[in-house]
Design a protein around this motif. Structure first.
Motif, PDB file in Angstrom:
ATOM      1  N   ASN A   1      27.640 -10.842 -19.801  1.00 34.75           N
ATOM      2  CA  ASN A   1      27.617  -9.539 -19.494  1.00 34.75           C
ATOM      3  C   ASN A   1      27.916  -8.696 -20.436  1.00 34.75           C
ATOM      4  O   ASN A   1      27.170  -7.456 -20.674  1.00 34.75           O
ATOM      5  CB  ASN A   1      28.471  -9.013 -18.401  1.00 34.75           C
ATOM      6  N   GLU A   2      28.877  -8.878 -21.363  1.00 41.49           N
ATOM      7  CA  GLU A   2      29.204  -8.089 -22.507  1.00 41.49           C
ATOM      8  C   GLU A   2      27.952  -8.119 -23.833  1.00 41.49           C
ATOM      9  O   GLU A   2      27.550  -7.194 -24.158  1.00 41.49           O
ATOM     10  CB  GLU A   2      30.477  -8.896 -23.185  1.00 41.49           C
ATOM     11  N   LEU A   3      27.454  -9.545 -23.747  1.00 39.33           N
ATOM     12  CA  LEU A   3      26.248  -9.365 -24.681  1.00 39.33           C
ATOM     13  C   LEU A   3      25.196  -8.768 -24.232  1.00 39.33           C
ATOM     14  O   LEU A   3      24.198  -8.256 -24.977  1.00 39.33           O
ATOM     15  CB  LEU A   3      25.762 -11.263 -24.612  1.00 39.33           C
ATOM     16  N   GLU A   4      25.108  -8.668 -23.039  1.00 42.06           N
ATOM     17  CA  GLU A   4      23.903  -7.874 -22.550  1.00 42.06           C
ATOM     18  C   GLU A   4      23.893  -6.646 -22.700  1.00 42.06           C
ATOM     19  O   GLU A   4      22.982  -5.773 -22.883  1.00 42.06           O
ATOM     20  CB  GLU A   4      23.693  -8.250 -20.941  1.00 42.06           C
ATOM     21  N   SER A   5      25.192  -5.989 -22.548  1.00 42.42           N
ATOM     22  CA  SER A   5      25.464  -4.632 -22.880  1.00 42.42           C
ATOM     23  C   SER A   5      25.284  -4.367 -24.274  1.00 42.42           C
ATOM     24  O   SER A   5      24.679  -3.109 -24.769  1.00 42.42           O
ATOM     25  CB  SER A   5      26.815  -4.267 -22.418  1.00 42.42           C
ATOM     26  N   TYR A   6      25.607  -5.243 -25.239  1.00 41.63           N
ATOM     27  CA  TYR A   6      25.122  -5.280 -26.788  1.00 41.63           C
ATOM     28  C   TYR A   6      23.598  -5.150 -26.793  1.00 41.63           C
ATOM     29  O   TYR A   6      23.261  -4.159 -27.676  1.00 41.63           O
ATOM     30  CB  TYR A   6      25.652  -6.394 -27.396  1.00 41.63           C
ATOM     31  N   ILE A   7      22.864  -5.939 -26.224  1.00 35.04           N
ATOM     32  CA  ILE A   7      21.465  -5.711 -26.436  1.00 35.04           C
ATOM     33  C   ILE A   7      21.169  -4.346 -26.012  1.00 35.04           C
ATOM     34  O   ILE A   7      20.304  -3.672 -26.674  1.00 35.04           O
ATOM     35  CB  ILE A   7      20.768  -6.850 -25.278  1.00 35.04           C
ATOM     36  N   GLN A   8      21.499  -3.823 -24.660  1.00 33.07           N
ATOM     37  CA  GLN A   8      21.073  -2.491 -24.463  1.00 33.07           C
ATOM     38  C   GLN A   8      21.512  -1.422 -25.515  1.00 33.07           C
ATOM     39  O   GLN A   8      20.548  -0.381 -25.844  1.00 33.07           O
ATOM     40  CB  GLN A   8      21.982  -2.245 -23.024  1.00 33.07           C
ATOM     41  N   GLU A   9      22.652  -1.465 -25.993  1.00 28.82           N
ATOM     42  CA  GLU A   9      23.129  -0.559 -26.878  1.00 28.82           C
ATOM     43  C   GLU A   9      22.374  -0.475 -28.258  1.00 28.82           C
ATOM     44  O   GLU A   9      22.029   0.466 -28.869  1.00 28.82           O
ATOM     45  CB  GLU A   9      24.671  -0.819 -27.058  1.00 28.82           C
ATOM     46  N   THR A  10      22.080  -1.596 -28.701  1.00 28.94           N
ATOM     47  CA  THR A  10      21.384  -2.046 -30.047  1.00 28.94           C
ATOM     48  C   THR A  10      19.670  -1.324 -29.619  1.00 28.94           C
ATOM     49  O   THR A  10      19.202  -0.844 -30.829  1.00 28.94           O
ATOM     50  CB  THR A  10      21.375  -3.330 -30.449  1.00 28.94           C
ATOM     51  N   ILE A  11      19.346  -1.532 -28.579  1.00 32.09           N
ATOM     52  CA  ILE A  11      17.932  -1.100 -28.459  1.00 32.09           C
ATOM     53  C   ILE A  11      18.163   0.474 -28.251  1.00 32.09           C
ATOM     54  O   ILE A  11      17.090   1.210 -29.308  1.00 32.09           O
ATOM     55  CB  ILE A  11      17.471  -1.684 -27.043  1.00 32.09           C
TER      56      ILE A  11
ATOM     57  N   GLU B   1      18.971  -0.146 -33.284  1.00 34.20           N
ATOM     58  CA  GLU B   1      19.501  -1.088 -34.458  1.00 34.20           C
ATOM     59  C   GLU B   1      18.820  -2.295 -34.204  1.00 34.20           C
ATOM     60  O   GLU B   1      19.144  -3.321 -35.276  1.00 34.20           O
ATOM     61  CB  GLU B   1      21.059  -1.245 -33.959  1.00 34.20           C
ATOM     62  N   MET B   2      18.219  -2.813 -33.232  1.00 36.28           N
ATOM     63  CA  MET B   2      17.570  -4.332 -32.924  1.00 36.28           C
ATOM     64  C   MET B   2      16.324  -3.635 -32.143  1.00 36.28           C
ATOM     65  O   MET B   2      16.210  -2.814 -31.630  1.00 36.28           O
ATOM     66  CB  MET B   2      18.569  -5.113 -32.093  1.00 36.28           C
ATOM     67  N   PHE B   3      15.148  -4.581 -32.503  1.00 37.09           N
ATOM     68  CA  PHE B   3      14.007  -4.342 -31.902  1.00 37.09           C
ATOM     69  C   PHE B   3      13.447  -5.629 -31.197  1.00 37.09           C
ATOM     70  O   PHE B   3      13.302  -6.525 -32.174  1.00 37.09           O
ATOM     71  CB  PHE B   3      12.699  -3.848 -32.907  1.00 37.09           C
ATOM     72  N   PRO B   4      13.496  -5.700 -30.043  1.00 39.08           N
ATOM     73  CA  PRO B   4      13.201  -7.091 -29.208  1.00 39.08           C
ATOM     74  C   PRO B   4      11.429  -7.437 -29.292  1.00 39.08           C
ATOM     75  O   PRO B   4      10.802  -6.463 -29.437  1.00 39.08           O
ATOM     76  CB  PRO B   4      13.375  -6.810 -28.040  1.00 39.08           C
ATOM     77  N   ILE B   5      11.125  -8.336 -29.477  1.00 37.93           N
ATOM     78  CA  ILE B   5       9.696  -9.073 -29.666  1.00 37.93           C
ATOM     79  C   ILE B   5       9.459  -9.756 -28.191  1.00 37.93           C
ATOM     80  O   ILE B   5      10.087 -10.862 -28.110  1.00 37.93           O
ATOM     81  CB  ILE B   5       9.517  -9.855 -30.773  1.00 37.93           C
ATOM     82  N   LEU B   6       8.595  -9.476 -27.561  1.00 39.70           N
ATOM     83  CA  LEU B   6       7.932 -10.109 -26.378  1.00 39.70           C
ATOM     84  C   LEU B   6       6.692 -10.439 -26.522  1.00 39.70           C
ATOM     85  O   LEU B   6       6.011 -10.043 -27.574  1.00 39.70           O
ATOM     86  CB  LEU B   6       8.161  -9.449 -24.995  1.00 39.70           C
ATOM     87  N   ALA B   7       6.187 -11.513 -25.667  1.00 39.68           N
ATOM     88  CA  ALA B   7       4.821 -11.752 -26.042  1.00 39.68           C
ATOM     89  C   ALA B   7       4.156 -11.973 -24.583  1.00 39.68           C
ATOM     90  O   ALA B   7       4.883 -11.995 -23.383  1.00 39.68           O
ATOM     91  CB  ALA B   7       4.566 -12.956 -26.818  1.00 39.68           C
ATOM     92  N   GLY B   8       2.858 -12.060 -24.708  1.00 39.63           N
ATOM     93  CA  GLY B   8       1.943 -12.404 -23.406  1.00 39.63           C
ATOM     94  C   GLY B   8       0.335 -12.166 -23.751  1.00 39.63           C
ATOM     95  O   GLY B   8       0.038 -12.023 -24.683  1.00 39.63           O
ATOM     96  N   SER B   9      -0.267 -12.042 -22.749  1.00 33.82           N
ATOM     97  CA  SER B   9      -1.554 -11.782 -22.492  1.00 33.82           C
ATOM     98  C   SER B   9      -2.038 -10.701 -21.430  1.00 33.82           C
ATOM     99  O   SER B   9      -1.798 -11.135 -20.094  1.00 33.82           O
ATOM    100  CB  SER B   9      -2.481 -13.119 -22.427  1.00 33.82           C
ATOM    101  N   ALA B  10      -2.158  -9.601 -21.681  1.00 31.98           N
ATOM    102  CA  ALA B  10      -2.442  -8.437 -20.826  1.00 31.98           C
ATOM    103  C   ALA B  10      -3.561  -8.662 -20.078  1.00 31.98           C
ATOM    104  O   ALA B  10      -3.613  -8.740 -18.604  1.00 31.98           O
ATOM    105  CB  ALA B  10      -2.678  -7.057 -21.634  1.00 31.98           C
TER     106      ALA B  10
ATOM    107  N   TYR C   1      17.142  -3.886 -19.754  1.00 35.71           N
ATOM    108  CA  TYR C   1      17.823  -3.210 -20.949  1.00 35.71           C
ATOM    109  C   TYR C   1      17.632  -1.897 -21.577  1.00 35.71           C
ATOM    110  O   TYR C   1      17.993  -1.692 -22.384  1.00 35.71           O
ATOM    111  CB  TYR C   1      17.110  -4.488 -22.233  1.00 35.71           C
ATOM    112  N   ALA C   2      16.387  -1.376 -21.038  1.00 33.71           N
ATOM    113  CA  ALA C   2      15.986  -0.158 -21.451  1.00 33.71           C
ATOM    114  C   ALA C   2      16.748   1.227 -20.923  1.00 33.71           C
ATOM    115  O   ALA C   2      17.142   0.841 -19.604  1.00 33.71           O
ATOM    116  CB  ALA C   2      14.503   0.328 -21.624  1.00 33.71           C
ATOM    117  N   SER C   3      17.116   2.143 -21.631  1.00 33.80           N
ATOM    118  CA  SER C   3      17.823   3.326 -20.889  1.00 33.80           C
ATOM    119  C   SER C   3      16.800   4.303 -20.390  1.00 33.80           C
ATOM    120  O   SER C   3      16.074   4.746 -21.290  1.00 33.80           O
ATOM    121  CB  SER C   3      18.747   3.604 -22.050  1.00 33.80           C
ATOM    122  N   ALA C   4      16.939   4.999 -19.396  1.00 33.44           N
ATOM    123  CA  ALA C   4      16.415   6.004 -19.162  1.00 33.44           C
ATOM    124  C   ALA C   4      16.855   7.316 -19.797  1.00 33.44           C
ATOM    125  O   ALA C   4      17.998   7.490 -20.267  1.00 33.44           O
ATOM    126  CB  ALA C   4      16.198   6.254 -17.644  1.00 33.44           C
TER     127      ALA C   4
END
Length: 341
Positions: free
Chosen positions: A167-177, A181-190, A206-209
């Motif tokens: 849970n703490e790591l997930e809050s770190y992810i939210q904060e850095t995004i 400070e951090m940019f996540p990479i996701l992938a797929g085929s629209a 993870y994204a903040s409104a």
């Protein structure tokens, strides 16, 4: 067949020319999606959209990789302080190379990236994606190692062998995004619908409104024209509430529209956090505040007009009609400034 590319030129060429909006709900999360063109010729559409984004999904082709336009848009989003999620698209196509593109992103855009999507059956229509999970030990260690590089105090914890709880790591992810400070990479085929649910789940988690203001606060970010209603002002509201018949300056709202591509419904009311189109504001202009400007508002300029054209009319009696048409165009795109000689 897309909802947001409904103009004839967009259907013919298969690209976005104008910004368009849709609203959708995903597992209790309400999203206002603004589809903006990627082509450099329509950068003014992006410039106006940047003013009202909470999160940007920056699309990168798994075949073409990071282009100069990708780099330009990435820097613009950073300057506007928008949360950025990178989505590597077209992993179903021949020539797709997810690992190469992820390396390009790290090399050309930012070293502070974390690859959150695992893929299989690349280059085929049977391609699949899966999000890395903080609750799986091996993936948790990878995410923690990548996130720790963002902060000196986290790096010290990492070298000491201290691993945060999930849970703490997930809050770190939210904060850095949120703080870029951090940019996540996701992938797929629209095209194949692969990775889209992963992307929506990631945004939800993870994204903040935007922060809600106490008083009326919003901004007009787009102007269009309707044959019946005249000028239509697209507004992002950060605080307060607007209803039909309320006065804005010398004008009065006669209709509040929620658009889904080129279709709309009259919702009659919009609240903080909403995006909608207001009819009746004849004096509205792009960048006009509704109430007060939102806190931390950033007006990023991306384009500078370089060309000048002269229009000569065949019939002088058409001057009034021509002027009204050009006036509409300049209201919709302020980079088109008009002078009469």
């Amino acid at each position: 067949t897309t909802h947001t590319d409904f103009l004839m030129v967009e259907k013919k060429r298969g690209i976005s020319v104008k910004g368009a909006s849709v609203q959708l709900d995903y597992e209790g999360m309400r999203l206002f999606l603004l589809d903006l063109p990627g082509h450099i010729d329509f950068i003014s559409e992006v410039e106006r959209g940047l003013q009202v984004l909470d999160v940007a999904i920056l699309m990168v082709s798994a075949v073409d990789g990071v282009t100069p336009q990708t780099e330009f848009l990435f820097q613009a989003l950073k300057k506007a302080r928008v949360q950025i999620i990178l989505f590597v698209n077209k992993i179903d196509q021949i020539g797709s190379d997810y690992k190469r593109v992820a390396s390009e992103i790290r090399e050309k855009l930012s070293n502070n990236v974390v690859v959150f999507s695992e893929i299989s059956n690349e280059n085929t229509r049977e391609c699949k994606t899966r999000l890395k999970d903080c609750f799986q030990q091996s993936e948790k260690e990878y995410i923690w190692e990548s996130i720790a590089a963002c902060r000196d105090e986290w790096m010290e914890k990492f070298f000491e062998g201290t691993t945060p709880e999930c849970n703490e790591l997930e809050s770190y992810i939210q904060e850095t995004i949120r703080k870029q400070e951090m940019f996540p990479i996701l992938a797929g085929s629209a095209l194949m619908g692969k990775g889209v649910s992963d992307l929506l789940s990631f945004i939800q988690k993870y994204a903040s409104a935007c922060e809600i203001e106490d008083t009326l606060s919003g901004i007009v970010y787009r102007i269009t024209h309707d044959k019946l209603m005249g000028k239509i002002a697209y507004v992002r509201l950060y605080g307060g509430k607007l209803v039909n018949r309320v006065s804005i300056g010398e004008d009065k709202i006669v209709q509040i529209r929620q658009y889904n591509g080129d279709r709309f419904i009259d919702i009659g009311c919009m609240e903080a956090g909403d995006s909608a189109a207001l009819c009746g504001l004849s004096n509205a202009y792009v960048g006009m505040p509704i109430g007060k400007l939102p806190a931390g508002f950033s007006n990023v300029k991306l384009a500078q007009p370089l060309l000048r054209s002269k229009v000569l009319l065949e019939k002088k009696e058409d001057i009034a009609l021509a002027m009204s048409v050009f006036q509409e165009l300049t209201e919709e795109d302020p980079l088109l400034s008009m002078e009469y000689e």
